[in-house]
Design a protein around this motif. Structure first.
Motif, PDB file in Angstrom:
ATOM      1  N   PHE A   1       0.855  -1.181   0.000  1.00  0.00           N
ATOM      2  CA  PHE A   1       0.000   0.000   0.000  1.00  0.00           C
ATOM      3  C   PHE A   1       0.894   1.234   0.000  1.00  0.00           C
ATOM      4  O   PHE A   1       1.792   1.361   0.825  1.00  0.00           O
ATOM      5  CB  PHE A   1      -0.906  -0.026   1.237  1.00  0.00           C
ATOM      6  N   LYS A   2       0.670   2.154  -0.933  1.00  0.00           N
ATOM      7  CA  LYS A   2       1.523   3.323  -1.105  1.00  0.00           C
ATOM      8  C   LYS A   2       1.643   4.126   0.190  1.00  0.00           C
ATOM      9  O   LYS A   2       0.672   4.335   0.900  1.00  0.00           O
ATOM     10  CB  LYS A   2       0.951   4.215  -2.211  1.00  0.00           C
ATOM     11  N   ASP A   3       2.860   4.584   0.479  1.00  0.00           N
ATOM     12  CA  ASP A   3       3.184   5.380   1.668  1.00  0.00           C
ATOM     13  C   ASP A   3       2.859   4.637   2.959  1.00  0.00           C
ATOM     14  O   ASP A   3       2.438   5.237   3.944  1.00  0.00           O
ATOM     15  CB  ASP A   3       2.459   6.730   1.642  1.00  0.00           C
TER      16      ASP A   3
END
Length: 61
Positions: A42-44
């Motif tokens: 999941f991004k960031d």
């Protein structure tokens, strides 16, 4: 005092139930073939999952 603790716990757990969201999909290659056992992050975030044998993944965030 006891009632206040119970109420606080109730609200805490009710927010946990509301906050859960499911995000899913399928990972495919350039030929539209599923990619089994791929890592999806999941991004960031440090949250990640691995796709199944059909390329499907599901995040519960």
């Amino acid at each position: 005092m006891y009632l206040k603790k119970i109420t606080t716990l109730f609200f805490f757990f009710s927010f946990l139930g509301i906050a859960q969201t499911k995000v899913g999909g399928i990972v495919v290659d350039e030929f539209n073939e599923p990619i089994p056992f791929a890592n999806v992050i999941f991004k960031d975030s440090k949250e990640g999952v691995i796709t199944d044998e059909n390329g499907n993944f599901l995040f519960r965030i």
